[in-house]
Each structure stands twice: as structure tokens, then as C-alpha cells.
Write a protein that holds these residues in place. Structure first.
Motif, PDB file in Angstrom:
ATOM      1  N   ASP A 197      17.025  32.581  -5.891  1.00  0.00           N
ATOM      2  CA  ASP A 197      16.060  31.622  -6.406  1.00  0.00           C
ATOM      3  C   ASP A 197      15.937  31.733  -7.915  1.00  0.00           C
ATOM      4  OD1 ASP A 197      15.488  30.775  -3.820  1.00  0.00           O
ATOM      5  OD2 ASP A 197      13.915  32.292  -3.556  1.00  0.00           O
ATOM      6  N   TRP A 198      15.842  30.593  -8.583  1.00  0.00           N
ATOM      7  CA  TRP A 198      15.556  30.589 -10.020  1.00  0.00           C
ATOM      8  C   TRP A 198      14.949  29.254 -10.404  1.00  0.00           C
ATOM      9  CZ3 TRP A 198      18.990  28.072 -13.837  1.00  0.00           C
ATOM     10  CH2 TRP A 198      20.110  27.448 -13.267  1.00  0.00           C
ATOM     11  N   ASP A 199      14.424  29.152 -11.607  1.00  0.00           N
ATOM     12  CA  ASP A 199      13.617  28.004 -12.000  1.00  0.00           C
ATOM     13  C   ASP A 199      14.416  26.763 -12.377  1.00  0.00           C
ATOM     14  OD1 ASP A 199      11.371  29.465 -11.556  1.00  0.00           O
ATOM     15  OD2 ASP A 199      10.785  29.668 -13.670  1.00  0.00           O
ATOM     16  N   ARG A 200      15.728  26.868 -12.433  1.00  0.00           N
ATOM     17  CA  ARG A 200      16.595  25.756 -12.841  1.00  0.00           C
ATOM     18  C   ARG A 200      16.210  25.238 -14.229  1.00  0.00           C
ATOM     19  NH1 ARG A 200      20.816  25.908  -9.105  1.00  0.00           N
ATOM     20  NH2 ARG A 200      19.882  26.960  -7.307  1.00  0.00           N
ATOM     21  N   GLN A 201      15.688  26.140 -15.057  1.00  0.00           N
ATOM     22  CA  GLN A 201      15.286  25.762 -16.409  1.00  0.00           C
ATOM     23  C   GLN A 201      16.478  25.706 -17.368  1.00  0.00           C
ATOM     24  OE1 GLN A 201      15.279  28.812 -15.309  1.00  0.00           O
ATOM     25  NE2 GLN A 201      16.133  30.014 -16.981  1.00  0.00           N
ATOM     26  N   TRP A 202      17.595  26.283 -16.945  1.00  0.00           N
ATOM     27  CA  TRP A 202      18.813  26.298 -17.763  1.00  0.00           C
ATOM     28  C   TRP A 202      19.705  25.130 -17.348  1.00  0.00           C
ATOM     29  CZ3 TRP A 202      23.997  26.341 -16.834  1.00  0.00           C
ATOM     30  CH2 TRP A 202      24.838  26.696 -17.889  1.00  0.00           C
ATOM     31  N   PRO A 203      20.335  24.422 -18.263  1.00  0.00           N
ATOM     32  CA  PRO A 203      20.444  24.681 -19.696  1.00  0.00           C
ATOM     33  C   PRO A 203      19.360  24.026 -20.548  1.00  0.00           C
ATOM     34  CG  PRO A 203      21.930  22.918 -19.121  1.00  0.00           C
ATOM     35  CD  PRO A 203      21.273  23.344 -17.830  1.00  0.00           C
ATOM     36  N   GLY A 204      18.419  23.301 -19.899  1.00  0.00           N
ATOM     37  CA  GLY A 204      17.406  22.600 -20.669  1.00  0.00           C
ATOM     38  C   GLY A 204      16.589  23.502 -21.569  1.00  0.00           C
ATOM     39  N   LEU A 262      17.503  25.891 -23.326  1.00  0.00           N
ATOM     40  CA  LEU A 262      18.203  26.349 -24.533  1.00  0.00           C
ATOM     41  C   LEU A 262      17.592  25.760 -25.805  1.00  0.00           C
ATOM     42  CD1 LEU A 262      21.910  26.263 -23.327  1.00  0.00           C
ATOM     43  CD2 LEU A 262      20.659  28.278 -24.113  1.00  0.00           C
ATOM     44  N   ALA A 263      17.097  24.547 -25.733  1.00  0.00           N
ATOM     45  CA  ALA A 263      16.474  23.941 -26.921  1.00  0.00           C
ATOM     46  C   ALA A 263      15.235  24.718 -27.326  1.00  0.00           C
ATOM     47  CB  ALA A 263      16.129  22.487 -26.640  1.00  0.00           C
ATOM     48  N   ARG A 264      14.425  25.084 -26.339  1.00  0.00           N
ATOM     49  CA  ARG A 264      13.235  25.896 -26.631  1.00  0.00           C
ATOM     50  C   ARG A 264      13.616  27.259 -27.177  1.00  0.00           C
ATOM     51  NH1 ARG A 264      11.071  30.820 -24.787  1.00  0.00           N
ATOM     52  NH2 ARG A 264      12.305  30.425 -22.922  1.00  0.00           N
ATOM     53  N   ILE A 265      14.627  27.888 -26.571  1.00  0.00           N
ATOM     54  CA  ILE A 265      15.091  29.204 -27.025  1.00  0.00           C
ATOM     55  C   ILE A 265      15.567  29.130 -28.470  1.00  0.00           C
ATOM     56  CG2 ILE A 265      16.959  30.883 -26.728  1.00  0.00           C
ATOM     57  CD1 ILE A 265      16.716  30.443 -23.720  1.00  0.00           C
ATOM     58  N   LYS A 266      16.341  28.107 -28.788  1.00  0.00           N
ATOM     59  CA  LYS A 266      16.844  27.995 -30.161  1.00  0.00           C
ATOM     60  C   LYS A 266      15.702  27.847 -31.157  1.00  0.00           C
ATOM     61  CE  LYS A 266      19.917  25.542 -33.256  1.00  0.00           C
ATOM     62  NZ  LYS A 266      20.772  24.354 -33.509  1.00  0.00           N
ATOM     63  N   ASP A 290      20.094  32.824 -41.504  1.00  0.00           N
ATOM     64  CA  ASP A 290      20.588  34.148 -41.885  1.00  0.00           C
ATOM     65  C   ASP A 290      19.780  35.193 -41.134  1.00  0.00           C
ATOM     66  OD1 ASP A 290      21.850  36.258 -43.094  1.00  0.00           O
ATOM     67  OD2 ASP A 290      20.721  36.124 -44.967  1.00  0.00           O
ATOM     68  N   GLN A 291      20.147  35.425 -39.887  1.00  0.00           N
ATOM     69  CA  GLN A 291      19.411  36.387 -39.075  1.00  0.00           C
ATOM     70  C   GLN A 291      20.390  37.165 -38.215  1.00  0.00           C
ATOM     71  OE1 GLN A 291      16.935  33.348 -37.030  1.00  0.00           O
ATOM     72  NE2 GLN A 291      18.006  33.934 -35.147  1.00  0.00           N
ATOM     73  N   LEU A 292      19.908  38.271 -37.680  1.00  0.00           N
ATOM     74  CA  LEU A 292      20.777  39.144 -36.896  1.00  0.00           C
ATOM     75  C   LEU A 292      21.211  38.517 -35.579  1.00  0.00           C
ATOM     76  CD1 LEU A 292      19.313  42.758 -37.243  1.00  0.00           C
ATOM     77  CD2 LEU A 292      21.616  42.017 -37.796  1.00  0.00           C
ATOM     78  N   LEU A 293      20.372  37.698 -34.985  1.00  0.00           N
ATOM     79  CA  LEU A 293      20.668  37.152 -33.672  1.00  0.00           C
ATOM     80  C   LEU A 293      21.173  35.710 -33.761  1.00  0.00           C
ATOM     81  CD1 LEU A 293      17.659  38.415 -31.522  1.00  0.00           C
ATOM     82  CD2 LEU A 293      19.798  39.572 -32.058  1.00  0.00           C
ATOM     83  N   THR A 294      22.178  35.408 -32.945  1.00  0.00           N
ATOM     84  CA  THR A 294      22.677  34.050 -32.836  1.00  0.00           C
ATOM     85  C   THR A 294      22.743  33.665 -31.360  1.00  0.00           C
ATOM     86  OG1 THR A 294      24.936  34.908 -32.988  1.00  0.00           O
ATOM     87  CG2 THR A 294      23.969  34.016 -34.996  1.00  0.00           C
ATOM     88  N   LEU A 295      22.915  32.374 -31.117  1.00  0.00           N
ATOM     89  CA  LEU A 295      22.830  31.822 -29.766  1.00  0.00           C
ATOM     90  C   LEU A 295      24.131  31.135 -29.392  1.00  0.00           C
ATOM     91  CD1 LEU A 295      21.020  31.031 -27.268  1.00  0.00           C
ATOM     92  CD2 LEU A 295      20.419  28.966 -28.570  1.00  0.00           C
ATOM     93  N   ARG A 296      24.542  31.320 -28.137  1.00  0.00           N
ATOM     94  CA  ARG A 296      25.663  30.573 -27.568  1.00  0.00           C
ATOM     95  C   ARG A 296      25.296  30.123 -26.150  1.00  0.00           C
ATOM     96  NH1 ARG A 296      30.726  31.310 -30.337  1.00  0.00           N
ATOM     97  NH2 ARG A 296      32.012  30.951 -28.486  1.00  0.00           N
ATOM     98  N   ARG A 298      28.322  18.878 -24.083  1.00  0.00           N
ATOM     99  CA  ARG A 298      27.399  18.008 -24.817  1.00  0.00           C
ATOM    100  C   ARG A 298      26.127  18.769 -25.196  1.00  0.00           C
ATOM    101  NH1 ARG A 298      26.715  14.635 -21.084  1.00  0.00           N
ATOM    102  NH2 ARG A 298      28.715  13.611 -21.490  1.00  0.00           N
ATOM    103  N   VAL A 299      25.627  19.606 -24.296  1.00  0.00           N
ATOM    104  CA  VAL A 299      24.445  20.415 -24.599  1.00  0.00           C
ATOM    105  C   VAL A 299      24.721  21.322 -25.800  1.00  0.00           C
ATOM    106  CG1 VAL A 299      22.947  22.262 -23.754  1.00  0.00           C
ATOM    107  CG2 VAL A 299      23.563  20.369 -22.235  1.00  0.00           C
ATOM    108  N   ALA A 300      25.861  21.999 -25.772  1.00  0.00           N
ATOM    109  CA  ALA A 300      26.206  22.907 -26.866  1.00  0.00           C
ATOM    110  C   ALA A 300      26.386  22.146 -28.173  1.00  0.00           C
ATOM    111  CB  ALA A 300      27.477  23.681 -26.514  1.00  0.00           C
TER     112      ALA A 300
END
Length: 460
Positions: free
Chosen positions: A175-182, A184-188, A196-202, A224-226
Motif C-alpha cells: 500500500d502507498w499513497d500514489r502521491q508519486w510522481p505528482g 515531485l513538484a512539491r519536493i522540488k 547552489d546547494q548540496l542536494l539535487t533531485l532526479r 514529461r514530468v522530468a
């Protein structure tokens, strides 16, 4: 070499942005094609970056670190690790095949993970990576059951100070919330808004729908999401005939390029490799994973990559069955490829086409950074890049005398020889110890999380 507490105190008395550190008298393995190896050289760090490399540099008011008897190397770059699994290390050291791993770990243990378990596992993996000289870690975080699970994984990377790449994917089973990949916009927006930061997103995905269904398989929708988010893509489980066909589809659809990393890439067809080379896709090899778990041919695809002009990065993959350090990956790949090369030429009179220690160190540093989309930031000791570097003791019992610095790093060294690690100019390991870690407290958290997972997991 004076990597001691007194020098560290001098460094930490100054704000990071005003800090100047001059390493002197070292053998500097820059992994920069134009700079090469510098004997008895100096390296100057100013703030978070490498300011200069060469002989007889001036420190002005900086802290001088006598690095005589040491090798300075770029930090290693891990291009693919499922960090959340770290509290399950070596729980299945003799795993039979991919199916055994999938059913035990992804179908059995993963569904019961809480956000706090994600945090503990990811933090443990990142701290251990730092200890063994990995300064950049791509965390292929494929257990993002809720937004809180994603947050916990990202915060764990942030709290260790590693240069982290959070590659986010939904879970295979349960079970999971099916919040991914939607999500990702909030995470970014929340974690990756700075340039210029230590962490990047893929974005992370699977090559095909065979293991977990179509929702996690890379294709036009995820591409398209990426693209809309302006982030790269890391694709796992790229092996065999079905993945080869997928690669050709991606190339035809225009969604395969330098911003897409294909992980494993074992057992692919020549046509798939040709397409990958033509568009400049990147490849993350997992030498011990391919060989030990037995993925398709079970042979790391370094020759195939090099034949189409792709210089791959290296990765750890799963600590449930494998070692977690880059020295092991370099040595495994070096030995396997050279064994194959000599075996192929045996009795023919042909000269074996063997890779070198320089090749595998290049894969573990500069090419790993390129694979993670960070070639302009890290991977070599080049002035202007961020100060991600290792101080490796070349006069320790297992390394002395220093005859070949690259050979010493690749074939002779291990975590015990790394006396210091800098990430973004910040000391993260010093005098042989990872800094800012309450080891007894961490040990309690790791054991508690492991016991919870084992006692509540779903039998395979």
C-alpha cells in the motif's frame, strides 16, 4: 601528516565562507585530464571550492595542513544506491537471484517501513559512504510510500552533509499513497529550489513494467514530468531483451539523452548500445551487484559501454547483499574486465584489451559526477569545482611505500587509510573519524529500526 584535532579546531573557528585551507606536500591525483598527477604539490581550498592546485602555493592567513606522505584524491561518486535498506545490511549475503532480492526486500521488508525507518537507513548509508570516501551519493529512493517517507529520506541526506542526489520513485509492492510522481513538484519547491546547494533531485524509474507494473516504467509520461521540472532521470533494472527494446523506443520517442542514466545495462543488444552511444546517455554500472546477484549475463557491461563511447559511473546498489564501499566496486570491475580480456585473447595471439586502474578511478570519480549530472561541480580536483576531496595515508602499513598513487588508491587503500574527507569544503571526516556523529545513539536507532522492520515484515 597533521590531520589532528588542533588543526581541526583552527578550521572550525572560522565561518565556512571565510575558511582557507592549504594542503601542502601531497601527491595530488587530480583526475583532471589537463592536470594529471602532481608530485609534492599543494591544494588550496577557499570556502567551499578548490581555489588552486600546484607547487608552492601561498596560504596567506589560511590553515596549513602538512599532507606529506598522503595522496589527495577527488571524493568518490556513487551513482546508484538504495540507501533506505542500510539497516538490513548483509541480511541475505548469498542471494540466489534478482527474484530472491525482490521478494524478500521489496515485497517483504519495504511495505512496513515507516518514515523514521527511511530516515535511519538513509542516514546510516550516507554516513558510512562518507567514512569510506564517497562524497556524492545518488540515493535511488524507491520506497516513497507517502510524502513523509520522501521527506525523511531527503532530510537524512541533508543532515549528514553529503553531496546527495535524491532520485525519487514509488514503491514496487504494498500500500502507498500514489502521491508519486505528482509530489515531485512539491519536493522540488521545498528542498531543491536553490541553484547552489548540496542536494539535487532526479526522477527514478524502472526500465520496463515486468517487475512492478506500468506506473513505474520509464516512458513519455514520466519523461514529461522530468522535463517540466527540469531534472534528470535515473532508470534502474535496465537489462535483457525487454530493456533493449525499451531503449530503442525511448530513442525513437526522443526521451533518451545525456540527462538519462541507465543502471546496470547488462545483457543489452548491440542495437540498444548503439542508440545509447548516439544520444550520449549515461550508464551506472553496479559491478558486484551484476556479478553476485546474477543480473542477466552477470558481467558488468564496461566493454560494451566503452565500445560506443560511454565512460560509465560506478555504483553500490543494495547493501542487503553487497559491500557498501567504492574500493570494492573499483577492484571488482578491474579484475572482472581484465580477466575477460585475457581470456578472450588466450591462445589467439591477440593483445588483450584491458582497462587500467586509472580507468576505474575515473569511473568512480569524474565519470560518476557526469553520470549524476554534476560534472561541473565535483569529480576532479579542478580549480573552481567544489572541494570534495579525500586525504589518503600512503605511508600506512598497507600502502607504503608509495610507488604508484593511482594504483595505491584503487588497489591498496580502504576506509581506514582515509584520514580526512571534505565535502563542499567542510570537514566531514577528520583524523580517521566521521564528525558530528553520536555513534552509540545511532547504533540504538539502527537496531531499533531493524527490529521493527524484521518483526513486522511480510513473509516472502
Amino acid at each position: 601528516m597533521n590531520v589532528n584535532a588542533t588543526v581541526l579546531e583552527q578550521l572550525l573557528r572560522r565561518p565556512a565562507s571565510e575558511r582557507r585551507i592549504l594542503f601542502t606536500g601531497a601527491t595530488i591525483v587530480t583526475m583532471d585530464p589537463d592536470l594529471g598527477v602532481i608530485d609534492q604539490g599543494d591544494l588550496l581550498v577557499e570556502g567551499d571550492a578548490i581555489a588552486a592546485v600546484g607547487p608552492h602555493l601561498s596560504a596567506d592567513d589560511g590553515v596549513v595542513v602538512d599532507a606529506t606522505g598522503a595522496v589527495l584524491s577527488p571524493g568518490f561518486v556513487d551513482t546508484h544506491r538504495h540507501a533506505w535498506e542500510a539497516q538490513l545490511r548483509r541480511i541475505m549475503p548469498d542471494v540466489d537471484d534478482l527474484g530472491g532480492y525482490v521478494m524478500s526486500t521489496l515485497a517483504g521488508y519495504a511495505p512496513v517501513y515507516r518514515p523514521e525507518d527511511m530516515y535511519v537507513g538513509t542516514r546510516l548509508a550516507a554516513l558510512t559512504a562518507i567514512d569510506s570516501g564517497i562524497t556524492t551519493l545518488l540515493d535511488f529512493s524507491h520506497n516513497s510510500r507517502t510524502r513523509e517517507h520522501s521527506d525523511a529520506a531527503i532530510e537524512a541526506l541533508r543532515d549528514t552533509g553529503i553531496r546527495g542526489v535524491h532520485a525519487s520513485m514509488g514503491p514496487h509492492f504494498g500500500d502507498w499513497d500514489r502521491q508519486w510522481p505528482g509530489d515531485l513538484a512539491r519536493i522540488k519547491d521545498q528542498y531543491f529550489s536553490g541553484d547552489d546547494q548540496l542536494l539535487t533531485l532526479r526522477l527514478a524509474a524502472l526500465a520496463t513494467d515486468e517487475i512492478a507494473g506500468p506506473a513505474l516504467a520509464y516512458g513519455p509520461e514520466l519523461a514529461r514530468v522530468a522535463r517540466d521540472l527540469g531534472i534528470g532521470v535515473s532508470v534502474d533494472a535496465v537489462f535483457g531483451t525487454s530493456s533493449s527494446e525499451a531503449v530503442l523506443r525511448w530513442a525513437e520517442d526522443g526521451i533518451l539523452g545525456p540527462d538519462v542514466t541507465l543502471i546496470h545495462a547488462t545483457g543489452l543488444t548491440p542495437e540498444a548500445w548503439k542508440a545509447m552511444g548516439e544520444v550520449g546517455a549515461t550508464v551506472a554500472l553496479a559491478p558486484t551487484s551484476d556479478a553476485q546477484i546474477g543480473l542477466e549475463t552477470a558481467i558488468p557491461a564496461v566493454d560494451e559501454a566503452l565500445s560506443v563511447g560511454i565512460r560509465p559511473g560506478l555504483s553500490i546498489d543494495v547493501e542487503v547483499a553487497l559491500a557498501g564501499d567504492m574500493f570494492t566496486q573499483m577492484r571488482a570491475l578491474h579484475a572482472i574486465q581484465r580477466m575477460r580480456a585475457v581470456n578472450a585473447a588466450y591462445g589467439t595471439g591477440r593483445e588483450p584489451r584491458r582497462i587500467t586502474t586509472h580507468d576505474v578511478l575515473d569511473f568512480a570519480t569524474l565519470q560518476g559526477a557526469r553520470t549524476n549530472g554534476l560534472a561541473a561541480v565535483t569529480g576532479s580536483l579542478t580549480p573552481g569545482k567544489k572541494a570534495d576531496l579525500l586525504v589518503i595515508q600512503a605511508e600506512d602499513l598497507n600502502n607504503m611505500p608509495l610507488n604508484d598513487p593511482i594504483g595505491t588508491v584503487v588497489l591498496g587503500s580502504d576506509a581506514r587509510n582515509i584520514s580526512a574527507v571534505l565535502i563542499n569544503g567542510e570537514p566531514r571526516k577528520w583524523n580517521g573519524h566521521v564528525l558530528d556523529v553520536d555513534l552509540p545513539a545511532l547504533r540504538r536507532e539502527v537496531h531499533a529500526s531493524r527490529e521493527y522492520v524484521l518483526n513486522t515484515s511480510i513473509p516472502a
